[in-house]
Design a protein around this motif. Structure first.
Motif, short mmCIF file in Angstrom:
data_model
loop_
_atom_site.label_atom_id
_atom_site.label_comp_id
_atom_site.label_asym_id
_atom_site.label_seq_id
_atom_site.Cartn_x
_atom_site.Cartn_y
_atom_site.Cartn_z
N SER A 243 0.85 -1.20 0.00
CA SER A 243 0.00 0.00 0.00
C SER A 243 0.88 1.24 0.00
O SER A 243 2.06 1.20 0.36
CB SER A 243 -0.92 0.00 1.22
OG SER A 243 -1.76 -1.14 1.23
N THR A 244 0.29 2.36 -0.37
CA THR A 244 1.04 3.61 -0.42
C THR A 244 0.66 4.56 0.71
O THR A 244 1.28 5.61 0.87
CB THR A 244 0.82 4.32 -1.77
OG1 THR A 244 -0.59 4.55 -1.96
CG2 THR A 244 1.34 3.46 -2.91
N THR A 245 -0.39 4.22 1.48
CA THR A 245 -0.81 5.07 2.60
C THR A 245 -1.01 4.21 3.83
O THR A 245 -1.05 2.97 3.76
CB THR A 245 -2.12 5.81 2.28
OG1 THR A 245 -3.24 4.89 2.36
CG2 THR A 245 -2.09 6.45 0.90
N GLU A 246 -1.21 4.88 4.98
CA GLU A 246 -1.43 4.16 6.24
C GLU A 246 -2.80 3.50 6.31
O GLU A 246 -3.09 2.75 7.24
CB GLU A 246 -1.25 5.10 7.43
CG GLU A 246 0.20 5.54 7.64
CD GLU A 246 0.37 6.33 8.92
OE1 GLU A 246 -0.65 6.62 9.57
OE2 GLU A 246 1.53 6.66 9.26
N LYS A 247 -3.66 3.78 5.33
CA LYS A 247 -4.96 3.12 5.28
C LYS A 247 -4.85 1.67 4.82
O LYS A 247 -5.83 0.93 4.87
CB LYS A 247 -5.89 3.89 4.35
CG LYS A 247 -6.28 5.27 4.86
CD LYS A 247 -7.24 5.96 3.89
CE LYS A 247 -7.64 7.33 4.41
NZ LYS A 247 -8.57 8.04 3.49
N LEU A 248 -3.66 1.27 4.38
CA LEU A 248 -3.42 -0.11 3.92
C LEU A 248 -4.44 -0.50 2.85
O LEU A 248 -5.04 -1.58 2.89
CB LEU A 248 -3.47 -1.08 5.10
CG LEU A 248 -2.46 -0.84 6.22
CD1 LEU A 248 -2.67 -1.83 7.35
CD2 LEU A 248 -1.03 -0.91 5.71
N GLU A 249 -4.60 0.37 1.87
CA GLU A 249 -5.67 0.19 0.89
C GLU A 249 -5.51 -1.07 0.04
O GLU A 249 -6.49 -1.59 -0.49
CB GLU A 249 -5.74 1.43 -0.03
CG GLU A 249 -4.55 1.65 -0.96
CD GLU A 249 -3.37 2.33 -0.29
OE1 GLU A 249 -2.37 2.57 -0.99
OE2 GLU A 249 -3.44 2.62 0.92
N ASN A 250 -4.28 -1.59 -0.07
CA ASN A 250 -4.07 -2.80 -0.88
C ASN A 250 -3.82 -4.05 -0.05
O ASN A 250 -3.64 -5.14 -0.59
CB ASN A 250 -2.88 -2.58 -1.82
CG ASN A 250 -3.14 -1.48 -2.83
OD1 ASN A 250 -4.24 -1.33 -3.34
ND2 ASN A 250 -2.12 -0.68 -3.11
N GLU A 251 -3.78 -3.86 1.28
CA GLU A 251 -3.59 -4.98 2.19
C GLU A 251 -4.89 -5.78 2.31
O GLU A 251 -5.99 -5.23 2.26
CB GLU A 251 -3.20 -4.45 3.57
CG GLU A 251 -2.74 -5.49 4.54
CD GLU A 251 -1.23 -5.72 4.49
OE1 GLU A 251 -0.74 -6.52 5.29
OE2 GLU A 251 -0.58 -5.10 3.64
N VAL A 252 -4.78 -7.08 2.47
CA VAL A 252 -5.92 -7.90 2.87
C VAL A 252 -5.95 -7.90 4.39
O VAL A 252 -4.92 -8.17 5.03
CB VAL A 252 -5.81 -9.32 2.31
CG1 VAL A 252 -6.96 -10.19 2.81
CG2 VAL A 252 -5.78 -9.30 0.78
N ILE A 253 -7.10 -7.60 4.98
CA ILE A 253 -7.19 -7.49 6.44
C ILE A 253 -8.26 -8.42 6.98
O ILE A 253 -9.41 -8.40 6.53
CB ILE A 253 -7.49 -6.04 6.87
CG1 ILE A 253 -6.36 -5.10 6.40
CG2 ILE A 253 -7.63 -5.95 8.39
CD1 ILE A 253 -6.58 -3.65 6.75
N PHE A 254 -7.86 -9.24 7.95
CA PHE A 254 -8.77 -10.10 8.70
C PHE A 254 -8.84 -9.55 10.13
O PHE A 254 -7.81 -9.42 10.80
CB PHE A 254 -8.26 -11.55 8.76
CG PHE A 254 -8.28 -12.29 7.45
CD1 PHE A 254 -8.94 -11.80 6.34
CD2 PHE A 254 -7.63 -13.51 7.34
CE1 PHE A 254 -8.94 -12.50 5.14
CE2 PHE A 254 -7.63 -14.23 6.16
CZ PHE A 254 -8.29 -13.72 5.05
N GLU A 255 -10.04 -9.29 10.62
CA GLU A 255 -10.20 -8.79 11.98
C GLU A 255 -11.61 -9.08 12.48
O GLU A 255 -12.43 -9.67 11.77
CB GLU A 255 -9.91 -7.29 12.05
CG GLU A 255 -10.80 -6.44 11.16
CD GLU A 255 -10.39 -4.97 11.18
OE1 GLU A 255 -10.07 -4.46 12.28
OE2 GLU A 255 -10.40 -4.34 10.10
N GLY A 256 -11.92 -8.65 13.71
CA GLY A 256 -13.25 -8.86 14.27
C GLY A 256 -14.28 -7.94 13.64
O GLY A 256 -13.96 -7.04 12.84
N ASP A 257 -15.54 -8.13 14.02
CA ASP A 257 -16.62 -7.33 13.42
C ASP A 257 -17.04 -6.16 14.31
O ASP A 257 -18.04 -5.50 14.02
CB ASP A 257 -17.83 -8.20 13.08
CG ASP A 257 -18.48 -8.86 14.29
OD1 ASP A 257 -17.90 -8.79 15.40
OD2 ASP A 257 -19.57 -9.44 14.14
N ARG A 258 -16.27 -5.89 15.37
CA ARG A 258 -16.53 -4.70 16.18
C ARG A 258 -15.65 -3.58 15.65
O ARG A 258 -14.43 -3.63 15.77
CB ARG A 258 -16.23 -4.97 17.66
CG ARG A 258 -17.06 -6.08 18.26
CD ARG A 258 -18.57 -5.78 18.22
NE ARG A 258 -18.92 -4.60 18.97
CZ ARG A 258 -19.23 -4.60 20.26
NH1 ARG A 258 -19.23 -5.73 20.95
NH2 ARG A 258 -19.58 -3.49 20.87
#
Length: 505
Positions: A243-258
Motif C-alpha cells: 500500500s502507499t498510505t497508512e490506510k493499507l488500501e491494498n492490504e488484505v485485512i482479517f479482523e473482528g466485526d466490532r
C-alpha cells in the motif's frame, strides 16, 4: 408519660414519611441544560448489526429541581436509534415525557442503533438524527451520527429439516458452513473482492480441491468464535500488495466485526484461520490479522510449504502462528503480542524465516516471542523430526528476560540455526541449546539484549530507525531486496521486517 410516648411515635412517622417522598416540586426546564457532548458519534457499524451502547450525560446546574417536558428522537418512532433515559424505556425508546432532574444533579441517556445501508445518506453513508430536549424557545439538540457500511454476510444456513448447517471436524461438529462458488445470492463465495467488506458468522470452510482467493484491498470481519477453515486439498491464496498510505488500501485485512476504536486492539474477538492437515499450496502476501484467538493455525499441509510474505499478525489471545508438523517459509513477517507465543513451531516440521520481527509484550509470565520444539504432549507424548528451523536477519524480542524457548525430546531430529539475529535472552547458563557464543553450528553473529527501539509497540508499530540495535546488523547473504512496506533495503541490511526510517520528532 404515655401521652408523650404516643406523640413521639407520631412524630417519627411524620418525619419518616416526609423523608421517603419521591416527588418534588419542579419548575419547567428553561433550555439551559448542559450536555457531556453536543454530538454523539456511534462510530462505524455494519448494516443490520447493532452498535455498541453510547452515553450522553445531562446536567442541571441550576439551584432548582426541573422538569423536562419531553426528550425525543427527531425522527420519532421511525428513527433507527433507540434510547434509555435514566433507566426508563419510554415509548419504544424513542420519546420520554416529563423527565425530572434534581438541582445540581445529572442523568444518563444510553443510545444504540441498528440501521441498514439503505437508511443512510447515499453520498456519505451517514445515518443521522437528533435528540430533542423540550421545544419552542427552550429547544435544545444533541446530534447523532453513524457511518453505515454495507457488507456481504456469510453464515450457516437453515437446512430443510430445520437444523442449522455445521461442519464435521474429526468426530465433532462445529458451527460453520462451506463456501459456495455458485451461491444464488452472493455468487462466487470463493472469491473475496474489495467491493464490499465481508462479515462471517461461524467457520467458513473451503471445500476439498477448491481454492479461496482474496483480492488486494479485501476486508473480512469475523464474528465471535468464527474463522476460516481450509479442508484437505483446499488452498488459500492471499493476493495483497504493498500500500502507499497508512490506510493499507491494498492490504488484505482479517479482523473482528466490532469496528469501534475501543475494540481495535482487543484480543480474542474471533477464532482462527485454520489450515488443516492435508490442505495444500497456501500462498499469503500482504495480509494483516488482528485480534484473533490464534492468527494462523497451520497443520501438516500435505507436504507443501506455506509461503507467508509481508504479513502482520497482532494481538492474539493464544498464538500469532501455531504450526504443528508444518512447512513454512516466512519473509518480512511481523508478529506482536500473543498470550502464549507469537510464533510456535511445534511437533517438528520445517521452518525458515528471513527478515522477520517477533515481539511479545503480553502481560503474562508465560509468554514468549518464539517457541520451537519437536514434540506433541497428549495422552502419550509423540515426537516428530524438526528437519529445519532457520532464522536469518530476524528480531526476537519482548518485555521478559527470555523471549525464545527451544525444547526438544530425544528420538527425532532437532535442527535449528540462528544467523544475524537480535535476541532477547538473558539466562542460558549450561543449557546446550543456548550456547550463543560458542556454538557456531547453531548461532552466528547473535546480538543479545540490545534494544531494537521499536517506534510504538503498544500500537503495533515495530518500525525502527538508525538508533536501533538492529540497524545495519544484517547479513547480505540473506537479503530480501524490499522490506514489508516496499522500501528498498540498503547494505548492510537492517534486522527484522522494517528498513530503518527517521521518526518524526
Amino acid at each position: 408519660m404515655r401521652q408523650f410516648t404516643f406523640l413521639f411515635f407520631i412524630g417519627i412517622i411524620i418525619i419518616s414519611i416526609s423523608s421517603c417522598r419521591t416527588d418534588f416540586e419542579a419548575i419547567p426546564s428553561s433550555g439551559k441544560l448542559k450536555f457531556s457532548k453536543d454530538t454523539i458519534y456511534l462510530d462505524t457499524v455494519f448494516s443490520t448489526i447493532s452498535s455498541s451502547t453510547y452515553t450522553l450525560k445531562i446536567y442541571n446546574q441550576s439551584k432548582n429541581d426541573i422538569n423536562i417536558p419531553s426528550i425525543k428522537l427527531g425522527k420519532g418512532l421511525n428513527s433507527k436509534y433507540r434510547m434509555t433515559v435514566d433507566g426508563m424505556q419510554g415509548n419504544h425508546g424513542k420519546s420520554f415525557d416529563n423527565v425530572n432532574l434534581l438541582a445540581k444533579d445529572s442523568i444518563y441517556i444510553f443510545i444504540e442503533t441498528t440501521a441498514e445501508s439503505t437508511d443512510a445518506n447515499p453520498t456519505d453513508f451517514l445515518y443521522t438524527d437528533q435528540i430533542l430536549f423540550d421545544g419552542g424557545a427552550n429547544l435544545q439538540k444533541v446530534e447523532l451520527v453513524t457511518l453505515i457500511q454495507d457488507a456481504v454476510f456469510l453464515y450457516p444456513k437453515k437446512q430443510t429439516d430445520g437444523t442449522t448447517e455445521t461442519l464435521p471436524v474429526g468426530d465433532k461438529k462445529i458451527y460453520g458452513f462451506f463456501l459456495d462458488e455458485n451461491d444464488p445470492v452472493n455468487g462466487n463465495e470463493l472469491h473475496f473482492t474489495n467491493q464490499k467488506p465481508y462479515v462471517i458468522y461461524g467457520y467458513a470452510a473451503v471445500p476439498s480441491g477448491k481454492t479461496v482467493t482474496f483480492d488486494p484491498g479485501s476486508r473480512v470481519h469475523f464474528h465471535a468464535e468464527s474463522g476460516l477453515l481450509l479442508s484437505s486439498n483446499a488452498t488459500l491464496k492471499i493476493n495483497g500488495i504493498a500500500s502507499t498510505t497508512e490506510k493499507l488500501e491494498n492490504e488484505v485485512i482479517f479482523e473482528g466485526d466490532r469496528l469501534e476504536p475501543d475494540f481495535s486492539n482487543v484480543p480474542g474477538q474471533w477464532g482462527a484461520i485454520w489450515l488443516t492437515d492435508g490442505s495444500t499450496n497456501h500462498k499469503i502476501d500482504h495480509l494483516t490479522i488482528k485480534n484473533a484467538t490464534i492468527g494462523l493455525l497451520i497443520d501438516n499441509n500435505n507436504g507443501s510449504t506455506v509461503q507467508i510474505k509481508n504479513t502482520q499478525i497482532y494481538d492474539c489471545t493464544n498464538y500469532g502462528i501455531l504450526a504443528q508438523t508444518a512447512k513454512i517459509n516466512g519473509e518480512n513477517l511481523v508478529i506482536n503480542n500473543a498470550g502464549l507465543a507469537g510464533l510456535a513451531c511445534t511437533y517438528g516440521g520445517s521452518y525458515k524465516f528471513t527478515h522477520c520481527t517477533f515481539n511479545n509484550n503480553w502481560s503474562s509470565s508465560s509468554q514468549v516471542a518464539v517457541i520451537v520444539n519437536n514434540y506433541y504432549i497428549g495422552a502419550t507424548p509423540e515426537v516428530k523430526d524438526l528437519s529445519l528451523a532457520t532464522f536469518n536477519n530476524c528480531i526476537i524480542y519482548g518485555s521478559y528476560s527470555n523471549e525464545m524457548l527451544l525444547s526438544k525430546k530425544t528420538g527425532s531430529l532437532f535442527e535449528y540455526q540462528f544467523n544475524n539475529c537480535l535476541l532477547k535472552f538473558s539466562d542460558f547458563s549450561s543449557n546446550s541449546l543456548y550456547q550463543f557464543d560458542t556454538d557456531p553450528t547453531h548461532y552466528n553473529a547473535i546480538i543479545r539484549n540490545k534494544d531494537p527501539k521499536f517506534l510504538k509497540v503498544e500500537f503495533n508499530k515495530l518500525n525502527i530507525d538508525d538508533t536501533s540495535a538492529a540497524f545495519a546488523k544484517g547479513n547480505a547473504t540473506y537479503l530480501l531486496p524490499m522490506d514489508i512496506l516496499g522500501n528498498v533495503r540498503t547494505l548492510p541490511p537492517d534486522l527484522g521486517a522494517y528498513q530503518n526510517k527517521a521518526f518524526p520528532k
